[in-house]
Design a protein around this motif. Sequence first.
Motif, PDB file in Angstrom:
ATOM      1  N   MET A  97      67.601  12.446  10.531  1.00 35.86           N
ATOM      2  CA  MET A  97      66.448  11.557  10.563  1.00 35.86           C
ATOM      3  C   MET A  97      65.167  12.312  10.883  1.00 35.86           C
ATOM      4  N   GLU A  98      65.233  13.238  11.827  1.00 38.10           N
ATOM      5  CA  GLU A  98      64.036  13.994  12.187  1.00 38.10           C
ATOM      6  C   GLU A  98      63.576  14.891  11.046  1.00 38.10           C
ATOM      7  N   ASN A  99      64.531  15.499  10.333  1.00 35.88           N
ATOM      8  CA  ASN A  99      64.163  16.304   9.170  1.00 35.88           C
ATOM      9  C   ASN A  99      63.550  15.448   8.069  1.00 35.88           C
ATOM     10  N   VAL A 100      64.135  14.302   7.847  1.00 40.76           N
ATOM     11  CA  VAL A 100      63.618  13.400   6.822  1.00 40.76           C
ATOM     12  C   VAL A 100      62.205  12.945   7.164  1.00 40.76           C
ATOM     13  N   GLN A 101      61.963  12.638   8.427  1.00 41.28           N
ATOM     14  CA  GLN A 101      60.651  12.161   8.835  1.00 41.28           C
ATOM     15  C   GLN A 101      59.571  13.234   8.728  1.00 41.28           C
ATOM     16  N   SER A 102      59.982  14.507   8.635  1.00 43.50           N
ATOM     17  CA  SER A 102      58.973  15.552   8.458  1.00 43.50           C
ATOM     18  C   SER A 102      58.238  15.396   7.123  1.00 43.50           C
ATOM     19  N   GLY A 103      58.814  14.635   6.214  1.00 43.47           N
ATOM     20  CA  GLY A 103      58.111  14.331   4.978  1.00 43.47           C
ATOM     21  C   GLY A 103      56.915  13.422   5.174  1.00 43.47           C
ATOM     22  N   ARG A 104      56.801  12.838   6.365  1.00 37.13           N
ATOM     23  CA  ARG A 104      55.677  11.945   6.663  1.00 37.13           C
ATOM     24  C   ARG A 104      54.614  12.605   7.541  1.00 37.13           C
ATOM     25  N   LEU A 105      54.734  13.906   7.792  1.00 34.44           N
ATOM     26  CA  LEU A 105      53.809  14.568   8.707  1.00 34.44           C
ATOM     27  C   LEU A 105      52.356  14.498   8.234  1.00 34.44           C
ATOM     28  N   GLY A 106      52.168  14.417   6.933  1.00 30.18           N
ATOM     29  CA  GLY A 106      50.801  14.317   6.431  1.00 30.18           C
ATOM     30  C   GLY A 106      50.195  12.940   6.585  1.00 30.18           C
ATOM     31  N   TYR A 107      50.993  11.982   7.062  1.00 27.88           N
ATOM     32  CA  TYR A 107      50.526  10.598   7.143  1.00 27.88           C
ATOM     33  C   TYR A 107      50.390  10.081   8.575  1.00 27.88           C
ATOM     34  N   ILE A 108      51.027  10.745   9.545  1.00 22.00           N
ATOM     35  CA  ILE A 108      50.985  10.251  10.920  1.00 22.00           C
ATOM     36  C   ILE A 108      50.254  11.257  11.811  1.00 22.00           C
ATOM     37  N   SER A 109      49.881  10.823  12.991  1.00 21.22           N
ATOM     38  CA  SER A 109      49.122  11.687  13.900  1.00 21.22           C
ATOM     39  C   SER A 109      50.004  12.804  14.454  1.00 21.22           C
ATOM     40  N   THR A 110      49.355  13.883  14.881  1.00 21.92           N
ATOM     41  CA  THR A 110      50.095  14.996  15.481  1.00 21.92           C
ATOM     42  C   THR A 110      50.849  14.526  16.721  1.00 21.92           C
ATOM     43  N   TRP A 111      50.216  13.676  17.534  1.00 27.59           N
ATOM     44  CA  TRP A 111      50.854  13.174  18.755  1.00 27.59           C
ATOM     45  C   TRP A 111      52.122  12.395  18.411  1.00 27.59           C
ATOM     46  N   ALA A 112      52.036  11.531  17.421  1.00 25.60           N
ATOM     47  CA  ALA A 112      53.201  10.733  17.030  1.00 25.60           C
ATOM     48  C   ALA A 112      54.331  11.627  16.533  1.00 25.60           C
ATOM     49  N   ALA A 113      53.973  12.697  15.803  1.00 28.99           N
ATOM     50  CA  ALA A 113      54.989  13.613  15.295  1.00 28.99           C
ATOM     51  C   ALA A 113      55.666  14.360  16.440  1.00 28.99           C
TER      52      ALA A 113
END
Length: 258
Positions: A97-113
Amino acid sequence: MLKITDLVKRYGSGDPVLKNLDLTIEGESVVSIIGSSGAGKSTLLRCINRLVEPTSGSIELNGTELTKLRGRNLRAARRKIGMVFQGFNLVDRLTVMENVQSGRLGYISTWAAIMRRYPKEDIRRAYELMERVGIAHYANTRADQLSGGERQRVGVVRALMQDPEILLADEPTASLDPKTSEQIMGLLRDLAGELKLPVLINIHNVTEAKEYTDRIVGMRYGRIIFDDKPGSLDQEAMDRIYSGSPHADRSEDLRQAS
């Protein structure tokens, strides 16, 4: 639509790796790129997503000229270009799940990531895609506990989490056994149709290219010398793609320049 016009890539003062290359990809087609090592296949894909800087020419994706972008605009454009890598490029100590969510790094804040505070909609979408490719039950499993085929499925979902406008795959089956390779190629073909997504695949396995893609582009020494449906890839075309020599290609350059 992806439209590449007169693309050139040169490293240093040597001969260009890509030579005035033109290529257009439309709709939800699955296009494979074949050719010997050194033909320029991987360089082409990496120019499209700007992992490699083109020397000259134009790369346009759905009206956006990618070669002119810098900074924030380039990062925004890259969100729309999904990439599946030969070596998977997963973080082994993180869960699926964490690897998959890295595909959203361009859309969420650095803090949230950093805090792994993923939006509920992103989690829902991740489970939906993981279920589609058969890895939802591995959501909380570390990536280094997976087989090669399972790891590549994670890579596919990660790319799709970007909500891309095109999916690039650089030798996605090279590290897999024959049966798993066919499964991954079938998955990419099916997802292209389901998501109405163009897919461009750099691949060495010509049999898989003919079986799972709608169109084959053959490259030799930085040029496209074949571009047609798989059924048109006969022995003569294969000989031109794989039996050429650098000397013959330089002769062609001289003829075109004269």
